[in-house]
Scaffold this motif. Structure first.
Motif, PDB file in Angstrom:
ATOM      1  N   UNK A  10      31.472  34.740  19.409  1.00  0.00           N
ATOM      2  CA  UNK A  10      30.972  34.448  20.749  1.00  0.00           C
ATOM      3  C   UNK A  10      30.265  33.101  20.776  1.00  0.00           C
ATOM      4  N   UNK A  11      29.482  32.804  19.744  1.00  0.00           N
ATOM      5  CA  UNK A  11      28.779  31.523  19.672  1.00  0.00           C
ATOM      6  C   UNK A  11      29.769  30.360  19.606  1.00  0.00           C
ATOM      7  N   UNK A  12      30.822  30.515  18.792  1.00  0.00           N
ATOM      8  CA  UNK A  12      31.838  29.464  18.671  1.00  0.00           C
ATOM      9  C   UNK A  12      32.552  29.251  19.993  1.00  0.00           C
ATOM     10  N   UNK A  13      32.840  30.356  20.689  1.00  0.00           N
ATOM     11  CA  UNK A  13      33.530  30.258  21.987  1.00  0.00           C
ATOM     12  C   UNK A  13      32.660  29.540  23.005  1.00  0.00           C
ATOM     13  N   UNK A  14      31.354  29.866  23.022  1.00  0.00           N
ATOM     14  CA  UNK A  14      30.437  29.215  23.957  1.00  0.00           C
ATOM     15  C   UNK A  14      30.285  27.736  23.646  1.00  0.00           C
ATOM     16  N   UNK A  15      30.204  27.400  22.352  1.00  0.00           N
ATOM     17  CA  UNK A  15      30.085  25.993  21.955  1.00  0.00           C
ATOM     18  C   UNK A  15      31.330  25.207  22.331  1.00  0.00           C
ATOM     19  N   UNK A  16      32.518  25.813  22.119  1.00  0.00           N
ATOM     20  CA  UNK A  16      33.746  25.111  22.478  1.00  0.00           C
ATOM     21  C   UNK A  16      33.834  24.942  23.979  1.00  0.00           C
ATOM     22  N   UNK A  17      33.380  25.928  24.733  1.00  0.00           N
ATOM     23  CA  UNK A  17      33.370  25.818  26.188  1.00  0.00           C
ATOM     24  C   UNK A  17      32.456  24.712  26.648  1.00  0.00           C
ATOM     25  N   UNK A  18      31.294  24.601  26.017  1.00  0.00           N
ATOM     26  CA  UNK A  18      30.355  23.535  26.378  1.00  0.00           C
ATOM     27  C   UNK A  18      30.944  22.173  26.060  1.00  0.00           C
ATOM     28  N   UNK A  19      31.632  22.082  24.920  1.00  0.00           N
ATOM     29  CA  UNK A  19      32.251  20.811  24.547  1.00  0.00           C
ATOM     30  C   UNK A  19      33.315  20.409  25.555  1.00  0.00           C
ATOM     31  N   UNK A  20      34.115  21.392  25.986  1.00  0.00           N
ATOM     32  CA  UNK A  20      35.147  21.094  26.969  1.00  0.00           C
ATOM     33  C   UNK A  20      34.541  20.678  28.298  1.00  0.00           C
ATOM     34  N   UNK A  21      33.401  21.287  28.641  1.00  0.00           N
ATOM     35  CA  UNK A  21      32.750  20.957  29.906  1.00  0.00           C
ATOM     36  C   UNK A  21      32.244  19.528  29.901  1.00  0.00           C
ATOM     37  N   UNK A  22      31.964  18.999  28.703  1.00  0.00           N
ATOM     38  CA  UNK A  22      31.430  17.640  28.595  1.00  0.00           C
ATOM     39  C   UNK A  22      32.504  16.615  28.237  1.00  0.00           C
ATOM     40  N   UNK A  23      33.750  17.009  28.249  1.00  0.00           N
ATOM     41  CA  UNK A  23      34.810  16.104  27.839  1.00  0.00           C
ATOM     42  C   UNK A  23      34.930  14.947  28.831  1.00  0.00           C
ATOM     43  N   UNK A  24      34.895  13.749  28.306  1.00  0.00           N
ATOM     44  CA  UNK A  24      35.050  12.573  29.143  1.00  0.00           C
ATOM     45  C   UNK A  24      36.501  12.131  29.155  1.00  0.00           C
ATOM     46  N   UNK A  25      36.845  11.186  30.039  1.00  0.00           N
ATOM     47  CA  UNK A  25      38.239  10.759  30.142  1.00  0.00           C
ATOM     48  C   UNK A  25      38.797  10.152  28.857  1.00  0.00           C
ATOM     49  N   UNK A  26      37.979   9.367  28.147  1.00  0.00           N
ATOM     50  CA  UNK A  26      38.478   8.777  26.907  1.00  0.00           C
ATOM     51  C   UNK A  26      38.694   9.843  25.844  1.00  0.00           C
ATOM     52  N   UNK A  27      37.789  10.823  25.798  1.00  0.00           N
ATOM     53  CA  UNK A  27      37.950  11.931  24.849  1.00  0.00           C
ATOM     54  C   UNK A  27      39.224  12.708  25.146  1.00  0.00           C
ATOM     55  N   UNK A  28      39.475  12.985  26.430  1.00  0.00           N
ATOM     56  CA  UNK A  28      40.693  13.689  26.819  1.00  0.00           C
ATOM     57  C   UNK A  28      41.931  12.878  26.429  1.00  0.00           C
ATOM     58  N   UNK A  29      41.883  11.585  26.734  1.00  0.00           N
ATOM     59  CA  UNK A  29      43.031  10.733  26.456  1.00  0.00           C
ATOM     60  C   UNK A  29      43.321  10.664  24.961  1.00  0.00           C
ATOM     61  N   UNK A  30      42.267  10.549  24.162  1.00  0.00           N
ATOM     62  CA  UNK A  30      42.444  10.382  22.723  1.00  0.00           C
ATOM     63  C   UNK A  30      42.693  11.695  21.990  1.00  0.00           C
ATOM     64  N   UNK A  31      42.310  12.805  22.587  1.00  0.00           N
ATOM     65  CA  UNK A  31      42.516  14.085  21.915  1.00  0.00           C
ATOM     66  C   UNK A  31      43.777  14.796  22.397  1.00  0.00           C
ATOM     67  N   UNK A  32      44.039  14.773  23.688  1.00  0.00           N
ATOM     68  CA  UNK A  32      45.198  15.473  24.230  1.00  0.00           C
ATOM     69  C   UNK A  32      46.389  14.547  24.412  1.00  0.00           C
TER      70      UNK A  32
END
Length: 200
Positions: A10-32
């Motif tokens: 549950x902690x890992x899921x919440x942390x990953x959700x928080x990370x996705x919520x903070x994803x910026x355009x450059x992060x999206x572009x470079x990761x996806x």
């Protein structure tokens, strides 16, 4: 033990959700996006379009069409429906702006498609007969694109050719004007045009 394991999950899921919520355009572009299009938008595979220097308004429009599943060509279905389906309007605008700001690199002229670049240049600058207007009227004198039409300069010839064939169908409903134009061009014309544009 099971309770501790569930708490960790549950902690890992919440942390990953928080990370996705903070994803910026450059992060999206470079990761996806980078997996197919390259981190700077200069994809090396003709399967995937080059996005570097592309018109931001055009990229936004296409990402929204992917998200709505309005573009029904096979590549859109296979690669983009799932990716764009998770993006909100702000993320789409940010990713579009990121790639629009990248420097488009030269693409080796004519690779992957037969010659006829002079014929392609003629069609691009002058059109063909009454049914096919000059391409530059919408896409700019150097195929750099405008607010209404995408950048074509340096795009993979094989990708352009594939999309020109898609325009001949109803799989890209936002491109009604292109459907009529493509029907006025022969296969040789399409090959020549794609080769010319890749070399710009």
């Amino acid at each position: 033990m099971k309770a501790i394991w569930m708490t960790m999950l549950l902690s890992a899921w919440l942390l990953s959700g928080a990370a996705l919520a903070e994803r910026g355009p450059e992060t999206l572009a470079r990761s996806w996006c980078a997996n197919c299009h390259g981190a700077d938008g200069n994809s090396v595979s003709p399967l995937f379009p080059r996005l570097a220097g592309q018109q931001a308004a055009y990229l936004q429009q296409q990402l929204k069409l992917f998200r709505e599943q309005s573009r029904s060509d096979q590549a859109a279905h296979d690669y983009m429906w799932g990716v764009a389906g998770g993006l909100n309007d702000a993320e789409i605008a940010g990713v579009a702006a990121y790639f629009a700001a990248q420097q488009a690199k030269p693409n080796p002229a004519g690779s992957g498609v037969g010659g006829g670049m002079a014929a392609g240049r003629e069609i691009y600058l002058r059109g063909k007969g009454d049914a096919v207007p000059a391409c530059f009227a919408c896409h700019g004198p150097r195929a750099e694109g405008t607010e209404q039409a995408p950048r074509l300069a340096g795009q993979h010839a094989a990708y352009l050719l594939k999309q020109l064939h898609v325009f001949a169908s109803s799989q890209r409903p936002s491109a009604v004007a292109m459907q009529a134009i493509v029907h006025g061009l022969s296969e040789e014309d399409l090959n020549s045009l794609a080769a010319y544009l890749q070399g710009l």
